[in-house]
Motif scaffolding. Structure first.
Motif, PDB file in Angstrom:
ATOM      1  N   ARG A  91       0.830  -1.204   0.000  1.00  0.00           N
ATOM      2  CA  ARG A  91       0.000   0.000   0.000  1.00  0.00           C
ATOM      3  C   ARG A  91       0.865   1.255   0.000  1.00  0.00           C
ATOM      4  O   ARG A  91       0.570   2.244  -0.681  1.00  0.00           O
ATOM      5  CB  ARG A  91      -0.930  -0.027   1.221  1.00  0.00           C
ATOM      6  CG  ARG A  91      -1.753   1.237   1.434  1.00  0.00           C
ATOM      7  CD  ARG A  91      -2.646   1.544   0.259  1.00  0.00           C
ATOM      8  NE  ARG A  91      -3.606   0.463   0.006  1.00  0.00           N
ATOM      9  CZ  ARG A  91      -4.366   0.411  -1.089  1.00  0.00           C
ATOM     10  NH1 ARG A  91      -4.250   1.344  -2.022  1.00  0.00           N
ATOM     11  NH2 ARG A  91      -5.210  -0.585  -1.270  1.00  0.00           N
ATOM     12  N   GLN A  92       1.949   1.232   0.757  1.00  0.00           N
ATOM     13  CA  GLN A  92       2.831   2.395   0.824  1.00  0.00           C
ATOM     14  C   GLN A  92       3.462   2.711  -0.531  1.00  0.00           C
ATOM     15  O   GLN A  92       3.597   3.892  -0.911  1.00  0.00           O
ATOM     16  CB  GLN A  92       3.909   2.158   1.886  1.00  0.00           C
ATOM     17  CG  GLN A  92       3.350   2.076   3.297  1.00  0.00           C
ATOM     18  CD  GLN A  92       4.305   1.417   4.277  1.00  0.00           C
ATOM     19  OE1 GLN A  92       5.454   1.098   3.944  1.00  0.00           O
ATOM     20  NE2 GLN A  92       3.835   1.191   5.501  1.00  0.00           N
ATOM     21  N   MET A  93       3.818   1.678  -1.275  1.00  0.00           N
ATOM     22  CA  MET A  93       4.414   1.913  -2.597  1.00  0.00           C
ATOM     23  C   MET A  93       3.371   2.423  -3.586  1.00  0.00           C
ATOM     24  O   MET A  93       3.683   3.269  -4.438  1.00  0.00           O
ATOM     25  CB  MET A  93       5.074   0.637  -3.120  1.00  0.00           C
ATOM     26  CG  MET A  93       6.430   0.364  -2.506  1.00  0.00           C
ATOM     27  SD  MET A  93       7.618   1.716  -2.731  1.00  0.00           S
ATOM     28  CE  MET A  93       7.720   1.834  -4.523  1.00  0.00           C
ATOM     29  N   LEU A  94       2.147   1.956  -3.493  1.00  0.00           N
ATOM     30  CA  LEU A  94       1.104   2.506  -4.356  1.00  0.00           C
ATOM     31  C   LEU A  94       0.925   3.995  -4.085  1.00  0.00           C
ATOM     32  O   LEU A  94       0.772   4.800  -5.019  1.00  0.00           O
ATOM     33  CB  LEU A  94      -0.213   1.771  -4.132  1.00  0.00           C
ATOM     34  CG  LEU A  94      -0.350   0.374  -4.736  1.00  0.00           C
ATOM     35  CD1 LEU A  94      -1.771  -0.141  -4.548  1.00  0.00           C
ATOM     36  CD2 LEU A  94       0.010   0.355  -6.206  1.00  0.00           C
ATOM     37  N   ASP A  95       0.959   4.377  -2.814  1.00  0.00           N
ATOM     38  CA  ASP A  95       0.865   5.792  -2.469  1.00  0.00           C
ATOM     39  C   ASP A  95       2.057   6.564  -3.019  1.00  0.00           C
ATOM     40  O   ASP A  95       1.914   7.710  -3.484  1.00  0.00           O
ATOM     41  CB  ASP A  95       0.781   5.962  -0.948  1.00  0.00           C
ATOM     42  CG  ASP A  95      -0.517   5.417  -0.356  1.00  0.00           C
ATOM     43  OD1 ASP A  95      -1.479   5.221  -1.126  1.00  0.00           O
ATOM     44  OD2 ASP A  95      -0.547   5.167   0.869  1.00  0.00           O
ATOM     45  N   ASN A  96       3.217   5.944  -2.981  1.00  0.00           N
ATOM     46  CA  ASN A  96       4.424   6.592  -3.508  1.00  0.00           C
ATOM     47  C   ASN A  96       4.316   6.810  -5.013  1.00  0.00           C
ATOM     48  O   ASN A  96       4.673   7.880  -5.527  1.00  0.00           O
ATOM     49  CB  ASN A  96       5.648   5.726  -3.176  1.00  0.00           C
ATOM     50  CG  ASN A  96       6.960   6.423  -3.485  1.00  0.00           C
ATOM     51  OD1 ASN A  96       7.112   7.617  -3.267  1.00  0.00           O
ATOM     52  ND2 ASN A  96       7.925   5.671  -3.982  1.00  0.00           N
ATOM     53  N   PHE A  97       3.814   5.809  -5.743  1.00  0.00           N
ATOM     54  CA  PHE A  97       3.602   5.979  -7.184  1.00  0.00           C
ATOM     55  C   PHE A  97       2.627   7.127  -7.457  1.00  0.00           C
ATOM     56  O   PHE A  97       2.836   7.947  -8.340  1.00  0.00           O
ATOM     57  CB  PHE A  97       3.041   4.695  -7.811  1.00  0.00           C
ATOM     58  CG  PHE A  97       3.990   3.532  -7.806  1.00  0.00           C
ATOM     59  CD1 PHE A  97       5.355   3.706  -7.853  1.00  0.00           C
ATOM     60  CD2 PHE A  97       3.494   2.231  -7.768  1.00  0.00           C
ATOM     61  CE1 PHE A  97       6.224   2.618  -7.856  1.00  0.00           C
ATOM     62  CE2 PHE A  97       4.346   1.138  -7.780  1.00  0.00           C
ATOM     63  CZ  PHE A  97       5.718   1.334  -7.815  1.00  0.00           C
ATOM     64  N   ALA A  98       1.542   7.151  -6.677  1.00  0.00           N
ATOM     65  CA  ALA A  98       0.529   8.188  -6.879  1.00  0.00           C
ATOM     66  C   ALA A  98       1.101   9.580  -6.638  1.00  0.00           C
ATOM     67  O   ALA A  98       0.693  10.559  -7.283  1.00  0.00           O
ATOM     68  CB  ALA A  98      -0.662   7.940  -5.956  1.00  0.00           C
ATOM     69  N   ALA A  99       2.060   9.678  -5.727  1.00  0.00           N
ATOM     70  CA  ALA A  99       2.693  10.961  -5.423  1.00  0.00           C
ATOM     71  C   ALA A  99       3.836  11.295  -6.380  1.00  0.00           C
ATOM     72  O   ALA A  99       4.433  12.371  -6.273  1.00  0.00           O
ATOM     73  CB  ALA A  99       3.207  10.948  -3.982  1.00  0.00           C
ATOM     74  N   GLY A 100       4.133  10.381  -7.310  1.00  0.00           N
ATOM     75  CA  GLY A 100       5.202  10.625  -8.264  1.00  0.00           C
ATOM     76  C   GLY A 100       6.596  10.375  -7.720  1.00  0.00           C
ATOM     77  O   GLY A 100       7.583  10.860  -8.280  1.00  0.00           O
ATOM     78  N   GLY A 101       6.694   9.585  -6.633  1.00  0.00           N
ATOM     79  CA  GLY A 101       7.984   9.409  -5.978  1.00  0.00           C
ATOM     80  C   GLY A 101       8.754   8.161  -6.332  1.00  0.00           C
ATOM     81  O   GLY A 101       9.855   7.948  -5.817  1.00  0.00           O
ATOM     82  N   GLY A 102       8.220   7.298  -7.186  1.00  0.00           N
ATOM     83  CA  GLY A 102       8.904   6.051  -7.519  1.00  0.00           C
ATOM     84  C   GLY A 102       9.938   6.225  -8.611  1.00  0.00           C
ATOM     85  O   GLY A 102       9.912   7.204  -9.379  1.00  0.00           O
ATOM     86  N   ALA A 103      10.851   5.287  -8.699  1.00  0.00           N
ATOM     87  CA  ALA A 103      11.816   5.301  -9.802  1.00  0.00           C
ATOM     88  C   ALA A 103      11.101   5.283 -11.143  1.00  0.00           C
ATOM     89  O   ALA A 103      11.481   5.990 -12.082  1.00  0.00           O
ATOM     90  CB  ALA A 103      12.767   4.109  -9.685  1.00  0.00           C
ATOM     91  N   ILE A 104      10.029   4.487 -11.229  1.00  0.00           N
ATOM     92  CA  ILE A 104       9.312   4.384 -12.493  1.00  0.00           C
ATOM     93  C   ILE A 104       8.701   5.719 -12.896  1.00  0.00           C
ATOM     94  O   ILE A 104       8.626   6.048 -14.089  1.00  0.00           O
ATOM     95  CB  ILE A 104       8.228   3.271 -12.414  1.00  0.00           C
ATOM     96  CG1 ILE A 104       7.580   3.048 -13.773  1.00  0.00           C
ATOM     97  CG2 ILE A 104       7.191   3.594 -11.356  1.00  0.00           C
ATOM     98  CD1 ILE A 104       8.546   2.643 -14.859  1.00  0.00           C
ATOM     99  N   ASN A 105       8.274   6.525 -11.919  1.00  0.00           N
ATOM    100  CA  ASN A 105       7.745   7.853 -12.243  1.00  0.00           C
ATOM    101  C   ASN A 105       8.793   8.706 -12.949  1.00  0.00           C
ATOM    102  O   ASN A 105       8.497   9.422 -13.921  1.00  0.00           O
ATOM    103  CB  ASN A 105       7.289   8.575 -10.979  1.00  0.00           C
ATOM    104  CG  ASN A 105       6.165   7.872 -10.257  1.00  0.00           C
ATOM    105  OD1 ASN A 105       6.427   7.125  -9.313  1.00  0.00           O
ATOM    106  ND2 ASN A 105       4.929   8.100 -10.661  1.00  0.00           N
ATOM    107  N   GLN A 106      10.019   8.626 -12.478  1.00  0.00           N
ATOM    108  CA  GLN A 106      11.081   9.454 -13.042  1.00  0.00           C
ATOM    109  C   GLN A 106      11.458   8.990 -14.459  1.00  0.00           C
ATOM    110  O   GLN A 106      11.679   9.810 -15.363  1.00  0.00           O
ATOM    111  CB  GLN A 106      12.327   9.425 -12.146  1.00  0.00           C
ATOM    112  CG  GLN A 106      12.075   9.510 -10.652  1.00  0.00           C
ATOM    113  CD  GLN A 106      10.981  10.473 -10.251  1.00  0.00           C
ATOM    114  OE1 GLN A 106      10.898  11.602 -10.743  1.00  0.00           O
ATOM    115  NE2 GLN A 106      10.113  10.027  -9.345  1.00  0.00           N
TER     116      GLN A 106
END
Length: 340
Positions: A91-106
Motif C-alpha cells: 500500500r505504501q508503494m502505491l501511495d508513492n507511485f501516486a505521489a510521483g515518488g517512484g523510480a518508475i515515475n522518473q
C-alpha cells in the motif's frame, strides 16, 4: 472434446492470435535502404523498428502513445517470511507511485511515457500457495480479463511491470512448475533477503510444488494455483495486446513469469514481445533463453515496477527516431553505394 473449463475462452483467444504483418516490415526495409548510413550499421536498432512495424501492422510505425502499466498484488505466502519487507509496503508503494515518488515515475517522465498503476485488491492477499491455490480458476480468468481491459485504445506500445511483496517467490514457483529442476535453482534474493530468508523462500517454493503435485501439467492451472493477481493480469494484458496489434516490452523476473505461462500454452504467444532487460534476480537469463527472448538492456536491475521495460522504451524511441527522421541519400545529397 469440448473444453468446459473456466480457461476455455482464454485458450480460444490464444488460438486466434494474429501473426506479424510482413508487408509493413518490407516498407520499413525499403526506407531503411535509403537512409544515410551503411546497410545494417545501426544493428539491432534497425530490427527493433521492423518489430514495431510487424506487430503494429504499420509501414510507418509509431511511438506516440507508449504506456507503462504496473499491476500491483499481494500474496499470502509473505506470512512465511519470504521477503525482507512486510506486506504493508504494498500500500505504501502505491501511495508513492501516486505521489510521483517512484523510480518508475522518473523514468516515464524522462522519456515521455504514459504511466498507469492497477491496484488488484492489494489489501486482500491471495491464498498461501504452500497450503492451497492462490485463487480459483474462475477468479484467475476474471483477473486475466481485467488485465486485458487495461490495454487502452490508442496505445502503440505497452510496457508491463508489477509491484507486490513476495512475488519473486511466486515467480520462482511458476518457473519450477513449468521447467522442473531443483526449486533452489529458481529462487533469488528478491528484495534482498538474508540467508535465512532465502532458505525460507526456497522451502516455500518446494512446499508449494509438493502440495500442488499432480495439478501442474496445464500452464493455466499453474497460474491459478501458484500465481498472483498481478501475474494473471499481465498475462491477460500480453494476450490483449497481441489481439489489438500492440507490441509489448516485458520487465524483469516477475513480468516474465506471466509471459512464460502463455509461452507454455503456445510457443508463438510471445512473438510480439521484447524483453526490456535481464534482471539480476535469480535465473532470469535462463528463462529468457528458454523463451527465445534476447534482452535489450543488462543493467543489473532488480527493482521491478516496470523500470527496466520503461528504460527499454527509451531505447525504442531512439531507434524509431533514427528510422523516421534520418535524411535519405537523396535528401542529403549524399552518394549511395551504387553511385560510386
Amino acid at each position: 472434446m469440448t473444453d468446459e473449463s473456466p480457461f476455455a475462452d482464454i485458450r480460444g483467444l490464444i488460438a486466434g492470435m494474429p501473426g506479424p504483418d510482413r508487408d509493413a516490415v518490407a516498407m520499413v526495409r525499403e526506407r531503411d535502404a535509403m537512409l544515410t548510413k551503411p546497410a545494417g550499421a545501426l544493428g539491432r536498432l534497425e530490427q527493433l523498428v521492423e518489430w514495431l512495424a510487424a506487430w503494429q501492422a504499420k509501414g510507418q510505425p509509431s511511438l506516440d502513445r507508449p504506456l507503462v502499466c504496473v499491476f500491483a498484488g499481494s500474496h499470502g505466502v509473505v506470512a512465511r517470511g519470504v521477503s525482507a519487507y512486510p506486506a504493508d509496503v504494498n500500500r505504501q508503494m502505491l501511495d508513492n507511485f501516486a505521489a510521483g515518488g517512484g523510480a518508475i515515475n522518473q523514468i516515464c517522465a524522462a522519456y515521455g511515457l504514459g504511466f498507469k498503476v492497477f491496484d488488484l485488491a492489494i489489501d486482500l492477499p491471495t491464498g498461501d500457495i504452500c497450503a492451497g491455490p492462490a485463487f480459483s480458476e474462475k477468479d484467475c480468468v476474471a483477473t486475466m480479463a481485467f488485465g486485458m481491459e487495461a490495454v487502452a485504445a490508442g496505445t502503440d506500445c505497452l510496457a508491463l511491470g508489477e509491484m507486490g511483496i513476495g512475488n519473486t517467490t511466486i515467480a520462482a514457483a511458476i518457473y519450477a512448475a513449468l521447467y522442473g529442476g531443483d526449486p533452489a535453482h529458481w529462487v533469488g534474493r528478491g528484495t534482498g533477503v538474508d540467508e535465512a530468508g532465502l532458505a525460507r523462500k526456497t522451502d516455500a517454493v518446494a512446499a508449494a510444488l509438493v502440495h500442488h503435485r499432480g495439478h501442474l501439467d496445464d500452464p493455466l492451472e499453474v497460474l491459478a494455483r501458484l500465481g498472483g493477481r498481478e501475474i494473471a493480469a499481465m498475462a491477460g494484458a500480453i494476450l490483449a495486446a497481441r489481439l489489438q496489434r500492440v507490441p509489448v516490452v516485458l520487465d524483469g523476473y516477475v513480468a516474465t513469469a506471466a509471459a512464460a505461462i502463455l509461452h507454455a500454452v503456445d510457443a508463438t504467444a510471445l512473438d510480439h514481445c521484447l524483453s526490456g532487460h535481464v534482471s539480476a534476480e535469480g535465473a532470469h537469463a535462463e528463462v529468457l533463453e528458454r523463451l527465445g527472448l534476447v534482452p535489450l538492456l543488462a543493467l543489473g536491475m532488480r527493482l521491478g515496477e516496470g523500470s527496466g521495460a520503461a528504460m527499454a522504451l527509451g531505447l525504442l524511441k531512439g531507434a524509431l527516431a533514427c528510422h523516421r527522421d534520418m535524411a535519405t541519400f537523396a535528401q542529403a545529397g549524399v552518394s549511395g553505394r551504387d553511385q560510386g
